[in-house]
Design a protein around this motif. Structure first.
Motif, PDB file in Angstrom:
ATOM      1  N   LEU A 197      56.506  47.275  85.713  1.00 32.52           N
ATOM      2  CA  LEU A 197      56.866  48.693  85.850  1.00 32.52           C
ATOM      3  C   LEU A 197      57.666  48.911  87.134  1.00 32.52           C
ATOM      4  O   LEU A 197      58.644  49.682  87.144  1.00 32.52           O
ATOM      5  N   GLU A 198      57.275  48.239  88.211  1.00 30.81           N
ATOM      6  CA  GLU A 198      58.028  48.350  89.462  1.00 30.81           C
ATOM      7  C   GLU A 198      59.425  47.751  89.318  1.00 30.81           C
ATOM      8  O   GLU A 198      60.413  48.316  89.807  1.00 30.81           O
ATOM      9  N   ILE A 199      59.498  46.610  88.633  1.00 25.24           N
ATOM     10  CA  ILE A 199      60.811  46.000  88.404  1.00 25.24           C
ATOM     11  C   ILE A 199      61.702  46.928  87.604  1.00 25.24           C
ATOM     12  O   ILE A 199      62.901  47.076  87.892  1.00 25.24           O
ATOM     13  N   ASN A 206      61.566  50.218  87.496  1.00 25.12           N
ATOM     14  CA  ASN A 206      62.000  51.326  88.356  1.00 25.12           C
ATOM     15  C   ASN A 206      63.108  50.872  89.302  1.00 25.12           C
ATOM     16  O   ASN A 206      64.073  51.625  89.554  1.00 25.12           O
ATOM     17  N   ILE A 207      62.996  49.661  89.823  1.00 27.21           N
ATOM     18  CA  ILE A 207      64.039  49.138  90.709  1.00 27.21           C
ATOM     19  C   ILE A 207      65.334  48.933  89.937  1.00 27.21           C
ATOM     20  O   ILE A 207      66.423  49.304  90.399  1.00 27.21           O
ATOM     21  N   GLN A 208      65.220  48.347  88.746  1.00 25.88           N
ATOM     22  CA  GLN A 208      66.412  48.120  87.925  1.00 25.88           C
ATOM     23  C   GLN A 208      67.059  49.442  87.525  1.00 25.88           C
ATOM     24  O   GLN A 208      68.301  49.547  87.471  1.00 25.88           O
ATOM     25  N   ASP A 209      66.234  50.449  87.271  1.00 23.09           N
ATOM     26  CA  ASP A 209      66.780  51.755  86.907  1.00 23.09           C
ATOM     27  C   ASP A 209      67.560  52.362  88.077  1.00 23.09           C
ATOM     28  O   ASP A 209      68.623  52.959  87.885  1.00 23.09           O
ATOM     29  N   ARG A 218      68.147  46.212  83.162  1.00 22.90           N
ATOM     30  CA  ARG A 218      67.328  47.421  83.052  1.00 22.90           C
ATOM     31  C   ARG A 218      66.738  47.550  81.657  1.00 22.90           C
ATOM     32  O   ARG A 218      65.563  47.900  81.479  1.00 22.90           O
ATOM     33  N   ASN A 219      67.524  47.257  80.632  1.00 19.77           N
ATOM     34  CA  ASN A 219      67.029  47.334  79.260  1.00 19.77           C
ATOM     35  C   ASN A 219      65.855  46.375  79.042  1.00 19.77           C
ATOM     36  O   ASN A 219      64.836  46.737  78.455  1.00 19.77           O
TER      37      ASN A 219
END
Length: 439
Positions: free
Chosen positions: A365-367, A369-372, A413-414
């Motif tokens: 989930l953190e990854i 959010n970072i990718q987003d 992100r996807n």
């Protein structure tokens, strides 16, 4: 990515046409179809139906048995009879016949409480089969969503790649104009054409992967339809539990743990059922019969007919069966100990699996959010590079690199989005809450 107004209008029209042409398979519909049509789920439901039948009063041994019997016998005899007064009678071809019919009832009044424990065992077995069916359903839902989100990810990737191709084609048009007016060399045109080919190949590969993924999804759903469809690509993270409360749910609602507890209950009943063989069995018998005999001439009675009721009690006590009962009880106690050890092992496994799943979910989930957030950075970088490219301050190689960076950010992100969602579903499954959430 920024594209021209004309291209935006064309894409909008194509998008509307595509939405009208293809159905959208929602997550709720996919779950419903999987639970209704998946062959594994259907087999599990049949197993539950069989277990329910086995747990009924008709399979308990509490009901009596009633049988009907009938028979007829015909005799043709040569008879020589000597009576007490010295007379002798010789009969050749003497005929006689006998007829009988009866209704018999057998009922066990007491069997050492064996059928009581067996009946309870069938009830527990039925509940165990329901838990096994629940496990099949949960695994099917996880499998279905893994394929469903694979389709969704590939759909998002395809849209991203198509947008990338549009930008590359716009760059080719710009390069051709500039070459015609002598503002750059043919090399810029060739570079753009190479990039178009690469983007086109990526789209072709992704389309094929998407077709394969949709076929996989149809297989999980048990569907045989041939029309194309789209899936929902929006994802909501719905986990509302704190870690400690969710872990307590896992220790009380995890389906593997519940199955082990049922096996412990069944093992205890097996011990009691085995001990019932130490006690006697008392049975009740009853019969209503009719008998008719047509005798030959050598008999004192020409015809006799009997009708009547009979009943009785019987007691059977197996005082020693060679030690089979003792051995059976001992094995049942060992099996109970095994089930209890398995429960302790499962509790340890649940704690490990839960902590792993929780950390995996939090990390993914953190990854995501970072990718987003990284999309914003990559988009700004691409926009600035594109502006400089239009005024000749950036060459095509730098422009392409910014374009690829944005593409990779969107693809990452996807993947991160759907990885995080699947991690959430896995965590809910371990916690026993998978079937209690909205999809």
């Amino acid at each position: 990515m920024k594209i021209t107004k004309k291209i935006l209008i064309v894409l909008g029209v194509l998008c509307c046409v595509n939405l009208q042409a293809q159905n959208v398979l929602t997550k709720e519909e996919a779950v419903s179809k999987a639970l209704e049509n998946n062959y594994g789920v259907q087999i599990a439901k049949n197993d539950v139906a069989v277990a329910e039948n086995n747990a009924s009063i008709l399979n308990s041994g509490y009901l009596p048995t009633v049988t009907g019997n009938a028979g007829a016998t015909y005799n043709l005899d040569n008879t020589e009879a000597e009576f007490s007064n010295g007379n002798v009678t010789v009969l050749n071809g003497a005929e006689s016949s006998r007829y009988n019919a009866s209704v018999n009832l057998n009922y066990t009044l007491f069997d050492g409480l064996g059928r009581r424990y067996n009946y309870k065992r069938l009830k527990e077995q039925y509940q165990l089969t329901e838990l096994q069916a629940r496990e099949t359903i949960e695994n099917t839902i996880i499998q279905m969503f893994s394929v469903y989100y694979n389709v969704a990810q590939l759909s998002d990737n395809l849209n991203t790649l198509e947008e990338t191709l549009i930008v590359t084609k716009d760059r080719l048009v710009r390069a051709e104009y500039q070459f015609e007016y002598g503002q750059n060399t043919k090399l810029e045109v060739l570079n753009a054409e190479v990039d178009i080919n690469n983007d086109s190949i990526n789209i072709i590969n992704t389309k094929q992967q998407l077709k394969n993924a949709k076929r996989d999804l149809k297989l999980v759903l048990g569907e045989t339809f041939t029309e194309d469809y789209d899936v929902e690509t929006e994802v909501d993270f719905t986990l509302q539990f704190q870690k400690d409360s969710l872990f307590q749910q896992a220790k009380s609602r995890n389906v593997a743990l519940l199955q082990t507890e049922k096996n412990i209950a069944i093992s205890k009943l097996d011990i009691n059922s085995g001990k019932s063989a130490y006690l006697p069995t008392v049975g009740l018998t009853g019969s209503y019969g009719w008998n008719k005999n047509n005798n030959n001439a050598a008999s004192f009675l020409t015809t006799s007919t009997n009708t009547g009721l009979s009943g009785g009690l019987n007691l059977s006590w197996n005082l020693f069966d060679g030690g089979a009962t003792i051995n059976r009880v001992r094995n049942a106690k060992i099996n109970l100990e095994t089930q209890q050890l398995q429960k302790e092992n499962i509790l340890l496994s649940i704690e490990r699996d839960f902590n792993n799943a929780w950390d995996d979910y939090m990390n993914k989930l953190e990854i995501y959010n970072i990718q987003d957030k990284n999309i914003t950075t990559a988009q700004n970088n691409f926009d600035r590079t594109q502006e400089k490219f239009k005024i000749g301050q950036v060459n095509s190689i730098e422009f392409r690199q910014a374009q690829i960076n944005l593409l990779n950010a969107e693809l990452s992100r996807n993947q991160a989005k759907y990885d995080a969602k699947l991690a959430e579903l896995t965590l809910l499954q371990i916690s026993g809450e998978l079937l209690n959430v909205q999809f």
